[in-house]
Structures are given as C-alpha cells and as structure tokens.
Enzyme design. Structure first.
Site, PDB file in Angstrom:
ATOM      1  N   HIS A  12      -1.635  -0.620   2.980  1.00  0.00           N
ATOM      2  CA  HIS A  12      -1.376  -2.095   3.227  1.00  0.00           C
ATOM      3  C   HIS A  12      -2.778  -2.327   4.171  1.00  0.00           C
ATOM      4  O   HIS A  12      -1.923  -2.279   5.511  1.00  0.00           O
ATOM      5  CB  HIS A  12      -0.103  -2.643   3.516  1.00  0.00           C
ATOM      6  CG  HIS A  12      -0.177  -3.309   3.636  1.00  0.00           C
ATOM      7  ND1 HIS A  12       1.370  -4.639   3.391  1.00  0.00           N
ATOM      8  CD2 HIS A  12      -0.412  -4.787   4.550  1.00  0.00           C
ATOM      9  CE1 HIS A  12       0.808  -5.948   3.680  1.00  0.00           C
ATOM     10  NE2 HIS A  12      -0.321  -6.074   4.237  1.00  0.00           N
ATOM     11  N   HIS A  14      -5.168  -5.519   5.913  1.00  0.00           N
ATOM     12  CA  HIS A  14      -6.215  -6.268   6.486  1.00  0.00           C
ATOM     13  C   HIS A  14      -7.404  -6.211   6.671  1.00  0.00           C
ATOM     14  O   HIS A  14      -8.125  -5.512   7.662  1.00  0.00           O
ATOM     15  CB  HIS A  14      -5.624  -7.551   7.339  1.00  0.00           C
ATOM     16  CG  HIS A  14      -4.262  -7.877   6.466  1.00  0.00           C
ATOM     17  ND1 HIS A  14      -4.870  -8.692   5.667  1.00  0.00           N
ATOM     18  CD2 HIS A  14      -3.191  -7.536   7.042  1.00  0.00           C
ATOM     19  CE1 HIS A  14      -3.273  -9.090   4.999  1.00  0.00           C
ATOM     20  NE2 HIS A  14      -2.148  -7.732   5.982  1.00  0.00           N
ATOM     21  N   ARG A  16     -10.745  -7.934   6.513  1.00  0.00           N
ATOM     22  CA  ARG A  16     -11.452  -9.603   6.959  1.00  0.00           C
ATOM     23  C   ARG A  16     -12.664  -9.398   6.263  1.00  0.00           C
ATOM     24  O   ARG A  16     -12.789  -8.706   5.331  1.00  0.00           O
ATOM     25  CB  ARG A  16     -11.275  -9.926   8.577  1.00  0.00           C
ATOM     26  CG  ARG A  16      -9.925  -9.995   8.861  1.00  0.00           C
ATOM     27  CD  ARG A  16      -8.693 -10.841   8.265  1.00  0.00           C
ATOM     28  NE  ARG A  16      -7.345 -10.693   9.567  1.00  0.00           N
ATOM     29  CZ  ARG A  16      -6.568 -10.932   8.970  1.00  0.00           C
ATOM     30  NH1 ARG A  16      -5.863 -11.048   7.798  1.00  0.00           N
ATOM     31  NH2 ARG A  16      -5.763 -11.161   9.692  1.00  0.00           N
ATOM     32  N   LYS A  98      -1.029  -8.603  -5.232  1.00  0.00           N
ATOM     33  CA  LYS A  98       0.240  -9.018  -3.822  1.00  0.00           C
ATOM     34  C   LYS A  98       0.733 -10.726  -3.501  1.00  0.00           C
ATOM     35  O   LYS A  98      -0.103 -10.935  -4.186  1.00  0.00           O
ATOM     36  CB  LYS A  98      -0.903  -9.124  -2.927  1.00  0.00           C
ATOM     37  CG  LYS A  98       0.089  -9.535  -1.197  1.00  0.00           C
ATOM     38  CD  LYS A  98       0.329  -8.268  -0.758  1.00  0.00           C
ATOM     39  CE  LYS A  98       1.485  -8.855   0.370  1.00  0.00           C
ATOM     40  NZ  LYS A  98       1.446  -8.513   1.301  1.00  0.00           N
ATOM     41  N   HIS A 135       5.109  -9.639  -0.136  1.00  0.00           N
ATOM     42  CA  HIS A 135       5.406 -10.534   1.538  1.00  0.00           C
ATOM     43  C   HIS A 135       6.929 -10.428   0.920  1.00  0.00           C
ATOM     44  O   HIS A 135       7.350 -11.387   0.667  1.00  0.00           O
ATOM     45  CB  HIS A 135       4.445 -11.308   1.877  1.00  0.00           C
ATOM     46  CG  HIS A 135       4.498 -11.730   2.933  1.00  0.00           C
ATOM     47  ND1 HIS A 135       4.362 -11.010   3.999  1.00  0.00           N
ATOM     48  CD2 HIS A 135       5.826 -12.891   3.999  1.00  0.00           C
ATOM     49  CE1 HIS A 135       4.551 -11.635   5.511  1.00  0.00           C
ATOM     50  NE2 HIS A 135       5.487 -12.256   4.526  1.00  0.00           N
ATOM     51  N   HIS A 173       5.733  -3.908   4.460  1.00  0.00           N
ATOM     52  CA  HIS A 173       6.224  -4.142   5.766  1.00  0.00           C
ATOM     53  C   HIS A 173       6.966  -3.810   5.893  1.00  0.00           C
ATOM     54  O   HIS A 173       7.476  -5.399   6.674  1.00  0.00           O
ATOM     55  CB  HIS A 173       4.861  -4.747   6.234  1.00  0.00           C
ATOM     56  CG  HIS A 173       4.392  -6.285   5.694  1.00  0.00           C
ATOM     57  ND1 HIS A 173       5.563  -6.515   4.905  1.00  0.00           N
ATOM     58  CD2 HIS A 173       3.616  -7.121   5.471  1.00  0.00           C
ATOM     59  CE1 HIS A 173       5.276  -8.195   4.564  1.00  0.00           C
ATOM     60  NE2 HIS A 173       4.603  -8.006   4.888  1.00  0.00           N
ATOM     61  N   ASP A 245      -0.398  -2.497   8.032  1.00  0.00           N
ATOM     62  CA  ASP A 245      -0.577  -4.160   8.137  1.00  0.00           C
ATOM     63  C   ASP A 245      -1.291  -4.486   9.314  1.00  0.00           C
ATOM     64  O   ASP A 245      -1.590  -5.238   9.603  1.00  0.00           O
ATOM     65  CB  ASP A 245       0.620  -4.361   8.011  1.00  0.00           C
ATOM     66  CG  ASP A 245       1.137  -6.599   7.831  1.00  0.00           C
ATOM     67  OD1 ASP A 245      -0.150  -6.799   6.957  1.00  0.00           O
ATOM     68  OD2 ASP A 245       1.748  -6.871   7.946  1.00  0.00           O
TER      69      ASP A 245
HETATM   70  O1  DOR Z   1       1.247 -10.397  10.869  1.00  0.00           O
HETATM   71  C1  DOR Z   1       0.973 -10.523  10.015  1.00  0.00           C
HETATM   72  N1  DOR Z   1      -0.567 -10.589   9.406  1.00  0.00           N
HETATM   73  N2  DOR Z   1       1.716 -10.373   9.335  1.00  0.00           N
HETATM   74  C2  DOR Z   1       1.006 -10.952   7.115  1.00  0.00           C
HETATM   75  O2  DOR Z   1       1.591 -10.739   6.339  1.00  0.00           O
HETATM   76  C3  DOR Z   1      -0.187 -10.890   7.609  1.00  0.00           C
HETATM   77  C4  DOR Z   1      -0.874 -10.829   7.922  1.00  0.00           C
HETATM   78  C5  DOR Z   1      -2.539 -11.294   8.347  1.00  0.00           C
HETATM   79  O3  DOR Z   1      -3.338 -11.461   7.477  1.00  0.00           O
HETATM   80  O4  DOR Z   1      -2.323 -11.459   9.120  1.00  0.00           O
HETATM   81 ZN    ZN Z   2      -0.260  -7.829   6.085  1.00  0.00          ZN
END
Ligand code: DOR
Ligand code: ZN
Length: 341
Positions: A12, A14, A16, A98, A135, A173, A245
């Site tokens: 999991h 991110h 960007r 997702k 989520h 998470h 995450d």
């Molecule tokens: O803390 C988080 N940041 N939880 C999420 O579900 C999304 C993530 C984000 O993309 O910033």
């Molecule tokens: Zn996430």
C-alpha cells in the site's frame, strides 16, 4: 547484528506524480521490489490506459541500476464498469481496485457514496479474481472520527462480504482491535498495517502539543488498538502484511490551518518496522510480514533477492526534496536502531 530477509514489497503506497516521482520512486525502490500503487491522483487513475501511462511515468523516474515493479490499481469511481474490470484483468500490471468512500481522505472526491450501484462491477471483480482494496471508514459527519473504521465494518464491509463472499478483500491500513478481530473472523481476507500505526497512538499526536506530521487517516487511535495491531503484525498470521501507506505531502500542506493526512515513511520504512518487531521480541517474524504473506495473498511469487538490515544507530534526516518543496520524514531528526546495509 544483521538481519537478512527476502526482499520485501509494500502492499500500500502513494507515489504521487510529476516531479515528486524522482524522490518517491527511488525512496521506495531502495528497499522494496514491488509496491501496490494507490490511484488517488487528481484526476484519479480510473481506466486501464491511465494506469498503464502512470506506470510508465513511475518507471521513467527509476534511477538506472535500481529495480522496481509498480503494481497498479484502479480507483473505484461510479463509472468503473464491468468491461473495464475485464480489460484490467487481462493486463498483467493491474492488481486491485481501490475503494475510497467519497470524502474519506486525500483525493477521495471521485469515490463512491455507497456500493449498491456498484454490485455488477464488484461481482465481475470476484469473477476475474481482482481484489478490492478498502479504505475502511464511513464518512458520516455524525460518526466520531475515532469510530469511523469500526462503524464501516458493521455498515459496509460485513454486508458486502455477505453479498459477494467470493470477492477478495484487503482491508487497508487497519487501526483498531475491531478490524483485527474482523479480519481474523474472515480467513479469506487480508489486511495491511502501516509502520506509523504500530509506532504511535493518539496521545503521541495530541498530548502536549499538536503534531501535524503524525496526522494520517484513519487517524491514530488509543493505545489498546495500537497494541492489537502489534499483536496481529507479529502473530505470524498470513492475513496481516506490510503496507506502509507512505503518503507524502509538501511540508506547508501539513503545517497548515487545515493540514493534510499522511506520513512519509518510504525511505526508512523497514527500519521502522524492525524497531516494532524487535521490541515485541519477534524479529524472526518480520520476513513473513514484509516479504511472504503479501505475495501469497496476491498470488505472486516471493522475490528472489534479499535485503539486509544492520543494527546501527542512524539519524533520520528531517526532510527529502519534494518537487519544488520538501516533505518531512516520520521521526525526522530522531535516531533509529536499524538501517539498510
Ligand atoms: O493518511 C493518509 N494519507 N490516508 C489516506 O487514506 C490517504 C493518504 C494520502 O493519499 O495522502
Ligand atoms: Zn493510502
């Protein structure tokens, strides 16, 4: 002291987009062979061609000599059709869909408000074996933010699993004892656990001053929940596996009147998890959690390579470059016991 394990994966993550990828991609690839890449860009990654193009941008940001396989996901928008699911299942680069309840978190506006209209799509996912990555929080304003995960289990997840028992589900998470128990009661499910939810509880974020860099979603809970997560992660149960995450935000977007949710942990994630497993007296179970149970759930082979951690006090840098600004690291300025060899 050294600890060598099968090279881990992050189930999991991110990354960007744009200029940020030159930081986020190598930061993950230095430890992890693969990662499930979240689709909450703006606009969301909602079609197969968008996922394929995003994957190319990620790979273009990978420095020469590093290896990394981004496992792509699609965003469950109201427009996600059974045809797109079938198309996704035919690629070998899309590994999940997702679910962001609309309004739950960063870039969740494109999400669905309920699942009733999505049943054919979800049934098609069950049929082709594409997992739903959840989520798990309700977005109802009347529900206290600390209860949103537990209420989601009852209102949304339990009925969904009863309706489509063959759907493969990962509860992402997880932050509560309730989720740990729910997952254990559904042996076909998986769940990811972050390093920050294992290391912190809500007092760390709120007592004696507000610490915006510990603000994430689902929000940190009271310590009995953190203890339940540690017990689950270190239990050796293949249902619980590593998902950082890691969710970078520009420092100014977190230190703000209305700060963004997310902790940046990718560069030193394995050292953070090692601290937790060592404190629990369970370093021997880190490999299963980080490198074996995730591939098992997703039906992928474990990695051939290995990763070595060394026990040596190491200062965590305060920040990393992030486009034209910076992102703060979790535990920036503090010393960790473990580091990558
Ligand atoms: O803390 C988080 N940041 N939880 C999420 O579900 C999304 C993530 C984000 O993309 O910033
Ligand atoms: Zn996430």
């Amino acid at each position: 002291m050294e600890l060598t394990i099968i090279r881990p994966d992050d189930w999991h993550l991110h990354l960007r987009d744009g200029a940020c990828l030159t930081t986020t991609v190598p930061d993950t690839a230095q430890s992890f062979a693969r990662a499930i890449v979240m689709p909450n860009l703006k606009p969301p990654v909602a079609t197969v061609s968008q996922a394929v193009a995003y994957r190319e941008r990620i790979l273009n940001a990978l420095p020469e000599g590093m290896t990394f396989d981004p496992l792509m996901t699609l965003y469950l928008t109201p427009e996600l059709s059974p045809d797109i699911i079938r198309e996704a299942a035919e690629t070998d680069c899309i590994h999940g869909v997702k679910l962001y309840p609309k309004g739950a978190t960063t870039n969740s506006d494109a999400g669905v408000s309920g699942l009733d209209n999505m049943m054919t799509t979800l049934e098609t996912m069950a049929e082709v074996g594409l997992p739903l990555l959840v989520h798990g929080e309700v977005t109802d304003r009347e529900i206290d933010i600390f209860d949103r995960e537990a209420v989601f289990l009852e209102r949304t997840l339990a009925p969904l699993m009863e309706r489509i028992p063959t759907l493969r589900v990962v509860l992402e998470h997880i932050t509560t004892e309730d989720s740990v128990e729910f997952v254990k009661a559904h042996p076909e499910m998986g769940a990811t656990i972050t390093a920050h939810h294992l290391l912190y509880e809500r007092n760390d974020m709120l007592a004696g001053g507000i610490r915006p860099h510990l603000y994430c979603l689902p929000i940190l809970k009271r310590s009995k929940h953190r203890d339940a997560l540690i017990a689950a992660a270190t239990s050796g149960s293949p249902q619980f596996f590593l998902g950082t995450d890691s969710a970078p935000h520009a420092v100014g977007d977190k230190e703000s009147d209305c700060g963004c949710a997310g902790c940046y942990t990718a560069p030193h994630a394995m050292a953070l998890y090692a601290e937790v497993f060592e404190a629990a007296g369970r370093l021997d179970r880190l490999e299963g959690f980080a490198s074996v149970f995730g591939p098992q759930f997703y039906g992928l082979p474990v990695n051939q390579e290995s990763l070595t951690l060394v026990k040596r006090p190491t200062l965590v840098p305060m920040a990393r470059p992030f486009g034209d600004t910076e992102v703060r690291l979790l535990k920036g300025g503090e010393t960790l016991n473990w580091t990558l060899a």
